[in-house]
Design an enzyme around this catalytic site. Structure first.
Site, PDB file in Angstrom:
ATOM      1  N   SER A 117     -34.335   1.581  13.143  1.00 38.72           N
ATOM      2  CA  SER A 117     -35.507   1.878  12.321  1.00 38.72           C
ATOM      3  C   SER A 117     -35.393   3.297  11.768  1.00 38.72           C
ATOM      4  CB  SER A 117     -36.777   1.671  13.157  1.00 38.72           C
ATOM      5  OG  SER A 117     -37.907   1.674  12.345  1.00 38.72           O
ATOM      6  N   HIS A 145     -38.620  -6.994  13.067  1.00 40.96           N
ATOM      7  CA  HIS A 145     -38.187  -5.623  13.330  1.00 40.96           C
ATOM      8  C   HIS A 145     -37.807  -5.438  14.798  1.00 40.96           C
ATOM      9  CE1 HIS A 145     -37.554  -1.590  11.994  1.00 40.96           C
ATOM     10  NE2 HIS A 145     -38.377  -1.079  12.884  1.00 40.96           N
TER      11      HIS A 145
END
Length: 707
Positions: A562, A677
């Site tokens: 991320s 994610h």
């Protein structure tokens, strides 16, 4: 009061659901030949990922180490003696559990007494595997939100394939069934919170112009049971340029409070209190102060800048009846917690009668109990649970003074404890201790400091065998994040310990600026135009590891996901000479277009606006997608992402891979078809992901003697 830090950071952890690239006439975008890879479900883009996956899997599955690593990892991930993580709910312990029989998982509960036994008796509330089969859906669990004080109704959040976008459905905890004709919100980036048993606040995609530029709800409506959603009335509304809006009720033992928030940007917002008549009063606090709930008729705020006599990083309390006094209300603020040079607040939660603070003390986590004894009398008491690791409050409840705490460190498996804040001696009952997953005998952790380019001292942890020879030949993995005021702290990782540390690998955890290790100032030092400094911090640690002869470029790798994927991508592009392995996962990489992809617009407080000429110039100093070039020799990087990641666009990784391939650079790429994610949606996917990671690391960094 239940207002944990993950809620305050909701914009970081959520993403928009748009899948098509936004076109722009800027020359750099017109010239970008890889915009087609931003079509998340585009046939050509999916074929690109499929072809890359085949090459990667074919390569690593031929490595003799792959099967042995997979075997070790599988044994740990699917271990039958794993300790279930639990949360307190009205005196019971709730858990979500996955194993080889329950791939998608079961939501279940038990009693405290049963949990303490060797074989707890679990009461299954919802079986996701059965539900997915019945409804022919690829459901992934995304949590629940119960209605106090009875805790008989809840909202179940279900994701298709692991996306952040969810379907939310009302569920009856007594009958263990979805409520017929209950509240249901179709798939979107939804907000659904309880106002009372028959009324909810709902923010969703209502059609054109109902979402912000960041992809979140711009409008919140109040919806009454038994009426169509189309008849719900607007109660909170923001601008398209805002980040989001949300409304909710704080349920406390004394009374309930209704609030509305308009998030102007990631770190700024305006809060209102709504009384029983519907009248709203703006709470007179700075826009960058973070609301942290209600306790004993006081509104709690964490300051991100100095205010009057209070330092940023302080937790302050405003008596509720003072919010109607305008700016004079700030004169009534009371200090609950003040930061020091090394000690900072992470989050606050509450039991029925006490505040429980999770703090960092020179990076390590400590628990602080706060007793309210009257105006300006907030008495602190440290709760001891361990000396050199992480002691955190894992769960509290407003119906009692019980709370759950966890202790762990790099080499000590997690232990779950039950505490009672009413106990003046702050004693604990051990509920469960996780089994050891690797042989930690003869291992230790050390702390060092590297000096960044501007002279700032950057601390980091090194975990290794005590017999480590400082000859520069040790396979070393450097992990970091450096963003959004999130601290990197010690934790026990059985897989890492078994397949990396036990085999002689070294693990390094960095405490870069941008994180929350040392309060708001540590984070603010690398925002926007100063972002490049966090990459200098990471480079400084790599150079320090080499200078100490712990490792060398041939044996040094970096990993991050991320925002940490941006860290990893920028670091290896800026200094490819320092590394021989790069694990870049669910990353941001095209920093000239990040604000146009999914939730990227909500992160401009962190990275800056690329359309601002000065910020664009600052971003171009490090943006990996723009910086990578054909003439430079790079380590053979491994990029990993997820098709279903609707938070950080998979196009970042896809485009970087395509560009580097065209430039002739060797690399690996793996795109999981689901997982969002979080990277993976079930334990089998986690096993494959981990096996790919460590097979790659040993292939690039290891000595034959290690393997």
């Amino acid at each position: 009061m239940k207002f944990p830090k993950w809620f305050l950071l909701m914009p970081l952890m959520l993403g928009a659901c748009k899948s098509k690239p936004l076109q722009n006439n800027a020359a750099s975008e017109v010239e970008d030949p890889y915009l087609w890879l931003e079509e998340v479900e585009g046939q050509k883009a999916l074929q690109f990922a499929k072809d890359e996956n085949k090459k990667t899997l074919d390569h690593f599955k031929k490595d003799p180490l792959f099967k042995s690593l997979e075997k070790d990892i599988r044994k740990i991930v699917l271990a039958k003696d794993r300790v279930p993580d639990v949360k307190l709910r009205n005196g019971e312990l709730y858990n979500f559990w996955q194993d080889e029989k329950h791939v998608r998982g079961v939501w279940r509960k038990t009693t405290v007494a049963s949990y303490k036994t060797g074989s707890p008796q679990w009461d299954v509330i919802l079986d996701l595997d059965a539900l997915a089969k019945k409804e022919n859906e690829n459901w992934v669990w995304k949590g629940s939100s119960e209605l106090p004080p009875k805790y008989e109704r809840t909202f179940v959040h279900l994701s298709r394939g692991g996306k952040d976008a969810t379907v939310i459905r009302e569920f009856n905890l007594k009958t263990k069934e979805f409520v017929k004709d209950g509240f249901v919100v179709p798939e979107a980036k939804n907000l659904l919170t309880w106002k009372d048993e028959n009324t909810v606040f709902v923010g969703t995609d209502y059609g054109p112009d109902s979402m912000t530029d960041s992809g979140y709800a711009r409008i919140v409506k109040v919806w009454k049971r038994g009426t169509p959603l189309s008849t719900a009335q607007v109660v909170n509304e923001g601008q398209k340029t805002d980040m989001s809006v949300y409304s909710w009720v704080e349920f406390t033992p004394e009374k309930n409070y209704t609030f509305h928030t308009r998030r102007l940007s990631f770190y700024e917002g305006i809060d209102w209190y709504e009384d029983a008549s519907g009248k709203k009063t703006q709470i007179p606090m700075p826009q960058d102060a973070q609301f942290n709930g209600v306790f004993k008729d006081h509104l709690l705020y964490v300051l991100r800048s100095d205010l009057k006599q209070f330092k940023k990083g302080s937790l302050v309390a405003m008596p509720f009846d003072k919010i109607f006094d305008g700016e004079k209300a700030q004169d009534s603020l009371q200090l609950v917690f003040a930061p020091t040079e090394k000690k900072f607040l992470q989050w606050a939660s509450s039991t029925k009668s006490y505040l429980m603070l999770s703090t960092t003390d020179n990076v390590l986590a400590k628990i602080v109990k706060v007793t309210y004894q009257g105006p300006n009398q907030w008495i602190q008491q440290e709760v001891s649970l361990g000396q050199n690791g992480m002691a955190v409050v894992a769960s509290t409840e407003d119906t009692s003074d019980n709370y759950l705490a966890v202790y762990t460190d790099f080499l000590t498996p997690s232990s779950n404890f039950l505490g009672n804040a009413e106990d003046s001696k702050n004693g604990f009952t051990l509920l469960k201790k996780s089994p050891e997953r690797f042989n930690a005998h003869g291992m230790h952790s050390e702390r060092f400091e590297a000096t960044s380019k501007d002279g700032t001292k950057i601390p980091y942890f090194v975990v290794s065998k005590e017999s480590l020879k400082k000859d520069g030949k040790n396979p070393t993995l450097l992990y970091g994040y450096g963003g959004f005021e999130i601290p990197m702290q010690p934790s026990y990782n059985g897989v890492l310990g078994k397949v990396w540390l036990e085999k002689g690998g070294v693990y390094v955890l960095s405490n870069l600026r941008g994180g929350g290790e040392f309060g708001p100032a540590w984070h603010q030092a690398v925002q926007k135009e100063n972002r490049y400094k966090v990459f200098e911090d990471n480079i400084a640690i790599a150079e320090d590891l080499i200078a100490r002869k712990i490792t060398s470029p041939q044996h040094l790798g970096i990993r991050g996901g991320s925002n940490g994927g941006l860290l990893t991508g920028a670091t290896f592009v800026l200094r490819p000479d320092l590394f021989n392995a790069v694990l870049c996962q669910v990353p941001l990489l095209d920093m000239l277009r990040y604000h146009k992809l999914l939730a990227g617009a909500s992160w401009m407080d962190e990275y800056g606006n690329p359309e601002d000429p000065k910020m664009r110039e600052a971003i171009l100093k490090y943006s990996p997608y723009q910086k990578v070039d054909a003439k430079t020799k790079y380590p053979e990087a491994f990029f990993m992402t997820s098709t279903k990641d609707d938070r950080v666009h998979p196009g970042h990784a896809r485009k970087m891979v395509a560009k580097m391939r065209a430039q002739g650079h060797p690399l690996f790429y793996y795109e999981n078809t689901e997982g969002g994610h979080a990277r993976t949606a079930n334990l089998e996917q986690s096993i494959l992901w981990n096996t790919l990671e460590f097979t790659y690391l040993w292939e690039k960094l290891g000595n034959k003697s290690n393997q």
